[in-house]
Design an enzyme around this catalytic site. Structure first.
Site, PDB file in Angstrom:
ATOM      1  N   GLN A 114     -21.587 -56.180  46.191  1.00 46.85           N
ATOM      2  CA  GLN A 114     -21.457 -54.718  46.204  1.00 46.85           C
ATOM      3  C   GLN A 114     -20.879 -54.233  44.863  1.00 46.85           C
ATOM      4  O   GLN A 114     -21.123 -54.875  43.860  1.00 46.85           O
ATOM      5  CB  GLN A 114     -20.611 -54.219  47.389  1.00 46.85           C
ATOM      6  N   LYS A 118     -26.130 -58.056  39.429  1.00 46.31           N
ATOM      7  CA  LYS A 118     -25.181 -59.167  39.306  1.00 46.31           C
ATOM      8  C   LYS A 118     -25.876 -60.526  39.381  1.00 46.31           C
ATOM      9  O   LYS A 118     -25.568 -61.433  38.628  1.00 46.31           O
ATOM     10  CB  LYS A 118     -24.112 -59.085  40.408  1.00 46.31           C
ATOM     11  N   VAL A 126     -32.310 -56.294  28.925  1.00 41.69           N
ATOM     12  CA  VAL A 126     -33.550 -55.534  29.122  1.00 41.69           C
ATOM     13  C   VAL A 126     -34.582 -56.452  29.758  1.00 41.69           C
ATOM     14  O   VAL A 126     -34.470 -57.675  29.685  1.00 41.69           O
ATOM     15  CB  VAL A 126     -34.115 -54.958  27.794  1.00 41.69           C
ATOM     16  N   GLY A 147     -27.492 -58.479  48.459  1.00 45.25           N
ATOM     17  CA  GLY A 147     -28.790 -59.068  48.158  1.00 45.25           C
ATOM     18  C   GLY A 147     -28.858 -59.315  46.674  1.00 45.25           C
ATOM     19  O   GLY A 147     -29.048 -58.392  45.901  1.00 45.25           O
TER      20      GLY A 147
HETATM   21  P1  IMP Z   1     -21.960 -52.155  54.937  1.00 41.29           P
HETATM   22  O1  IMP Z   1     -21.393 -53.001  53.849  1.00 41.29           O
HETATM   23  O2  IMP Z   1     -23.220 -52.700  55.541  1.00 41.29           O
HETATM   24  O3  IMP Z   1     -20.935 -51.798  55.969  1.00 41.29           O
HETATM   25  O4  IMP Z   1     -22.407 -50.756  54.276  1.00 41.29           O
HETATM   26  C1  IMP Z   1     -21.468 -49.830  53.774  1.00 41.29           C
HETATM   27  C2  IMP Z   1     -22.020 -49.102  52.558  1.00 41.29           C
HETATM   28  O5  IMP Z   1     -22.142 -50.012  51.477  1.00 41.29           O
HETATM   29  C3  IMP Z   1     -23.408 -48.512  52.731  1.00 41.29           C
HETATM   30  O6  IMP Z   1     -23.487 -47.323  51.966  1.00 41.29           O
HETATM   31  C4  IMP Z   1     -24.333 -49.551  52.130  1.00 41.29           C
HETATM   32  O7  IMP Z   1     -25.545 -49.000  51.697  1.00 41.29           O
HETATM   33  C5  IMP Z   1     -23.485 -50.044  50.987  1.00 41.29           C
HETATM   34  N1  IMP Z   1     -23.774 -51.442  50.614  1.00 41.29           N
HETATM   35  C6  IMP Z   1     -23.390 -52.555  51.272  1.00 41.29           C
HETATM   36  N2  IMP Z   1     -23.807 -53.651  50.617  1.00 41.29           N
HETATM   37  C7  IMP Z   1     -24.458 -53.220  49.531  1.00 41.29           C
HETATM   38  C8  IMP Z   1     -25.085 -53.913  48.435  1.00 41.29           C
HETATM   39  O8  IMP Z   1     -25.120 -55.140  48.331  1.00 41.29           O
HETATM   40  N3  IMP Z   1     -25.650 -53.110  47.480  1.00 41.29           N
HETATM   41  C9  IMP Z   1     -25.585 -51.767  47.547  1.00 41.29           C
HETATM   42  N4  IMP Z   1     -24.997 -51.079  48.538  1.00 41.29           N
HETATM   43  C10 IMP Z   1     -24.441 -51.809  49.520  1.00 41.29           C
HETATM   44 MG    MG Z   2     -28.070 -55.818  45.921  1.00 39.31          MG
END
Ligand code: IMP
Ligand code: MG
Length: 429
Positions: free
Chosen positions: A226, A19, A414, A43
Site C-alpha cells: 500500500q 513498488k 521509465v 498486488g
Molecule cells: P483494505 O486494505 O482492503 O481494507 O482497503 C482499504 C483501502 O486501501 C481501500 O481504499 C483500498 O482501495 C486501498 N488499498 C488497499 N490495498 C491497496 C493496494 O495495494 N494498492 C492500492 N490501494 C489499496
Molecule cells: Mg498494487
C-alpha cells in the site's frame, strides 16, 4: 559490533506506485526480503524472465534463488489465497518451501473476516471505504482487540480454535443483520486445504531470525505494501487500510530496532492515483485524468478497478517524506507525461478559511490545490538510454521536486522498449 543493515522500501502516495518493479531491481543487492504489513490487498506486479507475476502476500525476493524471504508478524495471511499464489509460483518453476519463512505471529484472515469486511462496508453505505474485500480490516481488528488467530495456532488444537472464532464472527454478523453466506462452505474447504498446505512451510519466530541474520551482517530489504496515505495513523482516515504502512511499520512488523534502519526508499509516481473512496485533492475529472489513466494503465492489480488519477501532490509527498524519514526518492512512470503540453504540481493547499499551507492539515477533503505549471518536455523518454538524454524541461521539473522535498531523487524509472509489458527500466539520474 559489525551488523548488517535493514533498508525499507515503501510507497509515498496511495499505493500502486510500482513498488514491485523496484524491489525486483533492488533485490539482487540483498540477502533477505521481508514483508512487514498488509496482506492479499496488495498486488505487486513484476516481471521475471519475460513473464509477468502479481504477488500479493509473498515477498518479491522469491524469484532469486538463495534468498531468504520472510512474511513478518505484521502481515495478515489468507491460507487459501496464499496457497493459490504459492502453487502458481511453484508451477512456473520457483520453488518456495525452502526460501519462504512465515512468522508464527502473523495473523490469519478467516473466510468470515472477508464476510465481515463486506458487512461493514454495506453498513457504511455511501461512506464505504472501498476496501479490496479481502478481510483486512476485520482481521487487524481482531488482532488489536486480542481476538486474533495466528499462524502459530495452526500447530495446536487448530480446529477447535477455528470453530470458536467462527462462532464469534457469526454472532457479529447476525448483529449486523447479514444473511448472505453463499459460498462460505466451499471457501472454508479451500481455506482448510490452504492450512494443510501452509504446514509444508517453515514457521519461524521471524524477529529472532531477522536479528540473527543482521548479526551475521546480512542485508535485509523490507518491502512495504500500500502507501503512506493509506497508513492507519497518518493516511486519509478513515479511508485507509488497517496497518501501519510507514517506515515504523517495518520495526513493529518484523521486530527490528529503529536504529537498525538504514536507507528508506520512498517510491512515488510522477503523478498521483488512488483506488477506492476518500479525499484526493489533486484528482482530475477531465480528459487529462482520463489520458493519464490510459497511458499509465491505471487499473487495479487486485480488483481490476479503475484508478482515480491526478497531478502530483507535493504537499502530500512532503508529509510522506517526513513521517517515513525518506533518505532517497524513486520516481516512477515519468514517461506517462511525455506528450503533455503543461505539467502541474500541487505546491500548497488553500484551506477553507482562505489561508495557504504547505503542511498537510487534519482534513484534506476541503482543501484547494495550488499549482505550479511546468513546460512539458514533449519527448519520448522511453527512448532515453542514459541520464544526459533526459530532456532539459524534465530535468528542471526533477530539480524542482528535489528542492521542494529536500530529498534526492536517486532513481528515475521509465517504461523500457525492450519489454512488452509495463515493466520499467531504472535509470540513475
Ligand atoms: P483494505 O486494505 O482492503 O481494507 O482497503 C482499504 C483501502 O486501501 C481501500 O481504499 C483500498 O482501495 C486501498 N488499498 C488497499 N490495498 C491497496 C493496494 O495495494 N494498492 C492500492 N490501494 C489499496
Ligand atoms: Mg498494487
Amino acid at each position: 559490533m559489525n551488523t548488517g543493515k535493514v533498508d525499507v522500501l515503501l510507497g509515498l502516495q496511495w499505493g500502486d506506485e510500482g513498488k514491485g518493479k523496484v524491489v525486483d531491481v533492488l533485490t539482487p543487492r540483498y540477502d533477505v526480503v521481508a514483508r512487514f504489513q498488509g496482506g492479499p490487498n496488495a498486488g505487486h506486479t513484476l516481471e521475471f524472465e519475460g513473464q509477468k507475476y502479481v504477488l500479493r502476500s509473498i515477498p518479491s525476493g522469491i524469484f532469486q534463488g538463495g534468498k531468504v524471504n520472510i512474511i513478518g508478524n505484521g502481515v495478515v495471511l489468507a491460507p487459501d489465497l496464499f496457497m493459490g499464489e504459492a502453487k502458481d509460483l511453484e508451477k512456473s518453476g520457483h520453488p518456495l518451501k525452502e526460501r519462504l519463512h512465515i512468522s508464527k505471529k502473523a495473523h490469519l484472515i478467516m473466510p468470515t473476516h472477508r464476510i465481515l469486511d463486506r458487512a461493514y462496508e454495506a453498513a457504511k453505505g455511501k461512506d464505504k471505504v472501498g476496501t479490496t474485500g479481502k478481510g483486512i480490516g476485520p482481521t487487524y481488528t481482531d488482532k488489536i482487540s486480542r481476538n486474533g488467530l495466528r499462524v502459530g495456532d495452526i500447530l495446536c488444537d487448530f480446529e477447535q480454535k477455528y470453530a470458536a472464532h467462527k462462532d464469534r464472527h457469526m454472532k457479529m454478523l447476525a448483529a449486523l443483520g447479514w444473511t448472505d453466506f453463499e459460498g462460505l462452505e466451499e471457501t472454508e474447504k479451500l481455506w482448510m486445504e490452504g492450512i494443510a498446505y501452509m504446514k509444508e512451510f517453515k514457521f519461524v519466530d521471524s524477529e529472532n531470525e531477522i536479528n540473527r541474520l543482521l548479526r551475521e551482517s546480512k542485508h535485509i530489504l523490507c518491502e512495504g505494501a500500500q502507501g503512506t496515505m493509506l497508513d492507519v495513523d497518518f493516511g486519509s482516515y478513515p479511508f485507509v487500510t488497517s496497518s501501519n504502512t510507514i517506515c515504523a511499520g517495518a520495526c513493529t512488523g518484523l521486530g527490528i530496532g529503529p536504529n537498525k534502519v538504514g536507507n528508506v526508499y520512498g517510491i512515488m509516481k510522477a503523478y498521483c492515483t488512488r483506488v477506492g473512496s476518500g479525499p484526493f485533492p489533486t484528482e482530475l475529472f477531465d480528459e487529462t485524468g482520463k489520458t493519464i489513466r490510459d497511458l499509465g494503465h491505471e487499473y487495479g492489480a487486485v480488483t481490476g478497478r479503475e484508478r482515480r488519477c491526478g497531478w502530483i501532490d507535493l504537499v502530500q509527498l512532503r508529509y510522506s517524506v517526513m513521517v517515513n524519514g525518506v533518505t532517497e526518492l524513486i520516481m516512477m512512470k515519468s514517461d506517462v507525461l511525455d506528450s503533455f503540453e503543461t505539467i502541474k504540481a500541487c505546491v500548497a493547499y488553500e484551506l477553507p478559511d482562505g489561508t495557504e499551507t504547505k503542511d498537510s492539515p487534519y482534513e484534506i477533503d476541503n482543501v484547494k490545490p495550488i499549482y505550479k505549471d511546468f513546460r512539458g518536455w514533449k519527448k519520448d523518454m522511453t527512448k532515453c538510454k542514459s541520464q544526459d538524454e533526459f530532456p532539459e524541461e524534465f530535468r528542471e521539473y526533477v530539480a524542482f521536486l528535489e528542492n521542494y522535498l529536500e530529498t534526492r531523487i536517486g532513481i528515475i524509472s521509465v517504461r523500457s522498449e525492450e519489454h512488452t509489458s509495463e515493466l520499467q527500466s531504472l535509470r540513475r539520474i
